[in-house]
Motif scaffolding. Sequence first.
Motif, PDB file in Angstrom:
ATOM      1  N   UNK A 148       2.536   3.329  23.018  1.00 43.81           N
ATOM      2  CA  UNK A 148       3.199   4.446  23.914  1.00 43.81           C
ATOM      3  C   UNK A 148       4.787   4.544  24.564  1.00 43.81           C
ATOM      4  N   UNK A 149       5.569   3.818  23.977  1.00 47.02           N
ATOM      5  CA  UNK A 149       7.081   3.706  24.329  1.00 47.02           C
ATOM      6  C   UNK A 149       7.623   4.303  22.711  1.00 47.02           C
ATOM      7  N   UNK A 150       6.941   4.711  21.901  1.00 47.61           N
ATOM      8  CA  UNK A 150       7.290   5.202  20.883  1.00 47.61           C
ATOM      9  C   UNK A 150       8.193   4.017  19.649  1.00 47.61           C
ATOM     10  N   UNK A 151       8.642   2.712  19.760  1.00 46.43           N
ATOM     11  CA  UNK A 151       9.432   1.195  19.246  1.00 46.43           C
ATOM     12  C   UNK A 151       8.293   1.403  18.365  1.00 46.43           C
ATOM     13  N   UNK A 152       8.214   1.544  16.901  1.00 45.08           N
ATOM     14  CA  UNK A 152       7.955   2.049  15.671  1.00 45.08           C
ATOM     15  C   UNK A 152       7.845   3.927  15.548  1.00 45.08           C
ATOM     16  N   UNK A 153       8.638   3.764  14.309  1.00 41.03           N
ATOM     17  CA  UNK A 153       8.315   5.221  14.138  1.00 41.03           C
ATOM     18  C   UNK A 153       7.417   5.646  12.666  1.00 41.03           C
ATOM     19  N   UNK A 154       6.791   6.432  12.502  1.00 37.17           N
ATOM     20  CA  UNK A 154       5.956   6.883  11.280  1.00 37.17           C
ATOM     21  C   UNK A 154       6.521   7.416  10.810  1.00 37.17           C
ATOM     22  N   UNK A 155       6.400   6.861   9.055  1.00 35.51           N
ATOM     23  CA  UNK A 155       7.588   7.804   8.313  1.00 35.51           C
ATOM     24  C   UNK A 155       6.104   7.808   6.787  1.00 35.51           C
ATOM     25  N   UNK A 156       6.407   8.835   6.133  1.00 32.18           N
ATOM     26  CA  UNK A 156       5.624   8.938   5.348  1.00 32.18           C
ATOM     27  C   UNK A 156       5.977   9.164   3.535  1.00 32.18           C
ATOM     28  N   UNK A 187       0.922  -0.876  -0.150  1.00 32.49           N
ATOM     29  CA  UNK A 187      -0.072  -0.104  -0.014  1.00 32.49           C
ATOM     30  C   UNK A 187       0.986   1.142  -0.072  1.00 32.49           C
ATOM     31  N   UNK A 188       2.148   1.352   0.073  1.00 35.87           N
ATOM     32  CA  UNK A 188       3.200   2.480  -0.021  1.00 35.87           C
ATOM     33  C   UNK A 188       4.286   2.124  -0.454  1.00 35.87           C
ATOM     34  N   UNK A 189       4.938   3.130  -1.189  1.00 35.65           N
ATOM     35  CA  UNK A 189       6.098   3.044  -1.737  1.00 35.65           C
ATOM     36  C   UNK A 189       7.036   2.783  -1.009  1.00 35.65           C
ATOM     37  N   UNK A 190       7.496   2.454  -0.215  1.00 37.43           N
ATOM     38  CA  UNK A 190       8.886   1.534   0.426  1.00 37.43           C
ATOM     39  C   UNK A 190       9.553   0.357   0.222  1.00 37.43           C
ATOM     40  N   UNK A 191      10.229  -0.034   0.118  1.00 33.46           N
ATOM     41  CA  UNK A 191      10.808  -1.639   0.880  1.00 33.46           C
ATOM     42  C   UNK A 191      11.137  -1.530   2.076  1.00 33.46           C
ATOM     43  N   UNK A 192      10.729  -1.889   3.047  1.00 34.99           N
ATOM     44  CA  UNK A 192      10.364  -2.818   4.400  1.00 34.99           C
ATOM     45  C   UNK A 192      11.500  -2.784   4.349  1.00 34.99           C
ATOM     46  N   UNK A 193      12.304  -3.565   4.200  1.00 38.59           N
ATOM     47  CA  UNK A 193      13.865  -4.206   4.998  1.00 38.59           C
ATOM     48  C   UNK A 193      14.906  -3.336   4.668  1.00 38.59           C
ATOM     49  N   UNK A 194      15.190  -2.424   3.690  1.00 33.18           N
ATOM     50  CA  UNK A 194      15.389  -0.846   3.393  1.00 33.18           C
ATOM     51  C   UNK A 194      15.493  -0.426   4.319  1.00 33.18           C
ATOM     52  N   UNK A 251      12.209   9.000  22.042  1.00 34.02           N
ATOM     53  CA  UNK A 251      12.124   8.192  20.693  1.00 34.02           C
ATOM     54  C   UNK A 251      12.988   9.011  19.409  1.00 34.02           C
ATOM     55  N   UNK A 252      13.843   8.765  18.973  1.00 32.61           N
ATOM     56  CA  UNK A 252      13.984   9.061  17.945  1.00 32.61           C
ATOM     57  C   UNK A 252      13.569   9.783  16.842  1.00 32.61           C
ATOM     58  N   UNK A 253      13.385  10.607  15.709  1.00 32.36           N
ATOM     59  CA  UNK A 253      12.581  10.905  15.104  1.00 32.36           C
ATOM     60  C   UNK A 253      12.381  10.385  13.521  1.00 32.36           C
ATOM     61  N   UNK A 254      11.148  10.109  12.862  1.00 34.36           N
ATOM     62  CA  UNK A 254      11.154   9.387  12.153  1.00 34.36           C
ATOM     63  C   UNK A 254      11.931  10.407  10.965  1.00 34.36           C
ATOM     64  N   UNK A 255      12.643   9.153  10.208  1.00 32.26           N
ATOM     65  CA  UNK A 255      13.304   9.563   8.729  1.00 32.26           C
ATOM     66  C   UNK A 255      13.191   8.262   8.225  1.00 32.26           C
ATOM     67  N   UNK A 256      13.140   8.240   6.752  1.00 33.93           N
ATOM     68  CA  UNK A 256      12.716   7.337   5.706  1.00 33.93           C
ATOM     69  C   UNK A 256      14.527   6.923   5.435  1.00 33.93           C
ATOM     70  N   UNK A 295       1.628   8.756   1.922  1.00 31.72           N
ATOM     71  CA  UNK A 295       0.988   8.033   2.654  1.00 31.72           C
ATOM     72  C   UNK A 295       1.825   7.518   3.780  1.00 31.72           C
ATOM     73  N   UNK A 296       1.275   6.987   5.350  1.00 30.45           N
ATOM     74  CA  UNK A 296       2.305   6.479   6.320  1.00 30.45           C
ATOM     75  C   UNK A 296       2.436   5.195   6.619  1.00 30.45           C
ATOM     76  N   UNK A 297       3.884   5.192   6.931  1.00 30.16           N
ATOM     77  CA  UNK A 297       3.943   3.110   7.066  1.00 30.16           C
ATOM     78  C   UNK A 297       5.140   2.959   8.541  1.00 30.16           C
TER      79      UNK A 297
END
Length: 406
Positions: free
Chosen positions: A341-349, A59-66, A369-374, A354-356
């Motif tokens: 709550x702990x920010x273990x996942x970062x949300x990127x666009x 659903x998004x234009x991103x390679x989840x392994x990368x 948590x670290x800032x979200x970056x792709x 589209x968010x992932x």
Amino acid sequence: MSGLLQGIRIVELASWTYVPSAGAALSDWGAEVVKIEDTRGGDPCRYLTIGGLDPAQSRVDANFMMELGNHGKRSIGVDIKSERGRDILRRLIERADVFLTNWLPAALERADLSVERIREFNPNVIVARGSGQGSRGPERDRGGFDAASYLARGAVAYALTPPDAEYPVTQTPAFGDLQGGITLAGGIAAALFHRATTGHAPVVDSSLLSQGVWAMAPDIAAADYYGIDRIPVGNAGTAPNPAVNRYRTRDGRWIQLVFLQADRYWKGFCERIGRPDMATDERFVPLANLVANKETATAELRHTFAERDLADWQKILADEPGVWATLASPKEVLSDPQVVANGYLMTVTDAAGREYRTAAAPVQFDETPPPPRRAPEYGEHTEDILLELGFDWDAIIAAKEAGAVL
């Protein structure tokens, strides 16, 4: 704060996931990471497909392994075999605090990138190497992936496979890579501290094999202490202590109990699940009797848990003081309140807005948590980095025309 390593510059010459994931963790902690990719396609992980997953259906234009191994970095495309490319690499290393690579010793020697040569560029740079089998020994130049060097050779599969299983356990993608990457990142952080306090820049080494040995240390130590090949385990679904076992619910889900101090929790637990009879049954108390009659106790608990759905058990066990957990699916982890709550996942666009989500490094500082970056596109920052290194546009254009950079 998440920028603990702000001001630290890392030059990464690595591909796939193991060593790049160390760079991603360091980036999460504030370091600037420049990823060097060749001019013939870049990191092969960019083109990795996972069995059963059609990239066209994402659903998004991103390679989840990368994303896992490379978020937060900048990418430069360089042919380091060319004269111009080697000059760029030299300039990058001159400004770096860490040179991070998964190239094997012989390959580094052929590329004239031995530790001694790198130190000619920058005597204070920390050289960090991640490999399959380690930097010494007869297989120092043999490549490795986690399914072989970690899971197979590190005794992970052997020790975790139930004796009645037809096939040994397998792993999900990058299972050992990501564990090994965070270990390597920790080693680099220790080396940076050592350099700051002593002035000495050490060489850091870790491997997938060493990560497997660390993960299976209890089994390996027991093999030496007792002269056995593995810690004794029962068939699938059994456990020496019935209060440390998994039980299937009516709707086919699983609950893991971890009552290591069973006598402390047993009475209240049995009453809570509607089995007060088991709390006073002499076959099951104290713990020694519970273990001696584990088959009977396990059968009783299996029957009891199979009478209700998971949602019912989650309500019944909500106030249980003993440790237990639902066997969660990956999709459920996305909405786990503790994960959120702990920010273990970062949300990127992505480029289309589209968010992932992707996982952040599993260590935080000051509860931030670290800032979200792709992850960077292939060679995305080539021109910016060259300008920072002092190249003018005429030199950049000449390098592009010569094929030295993207």
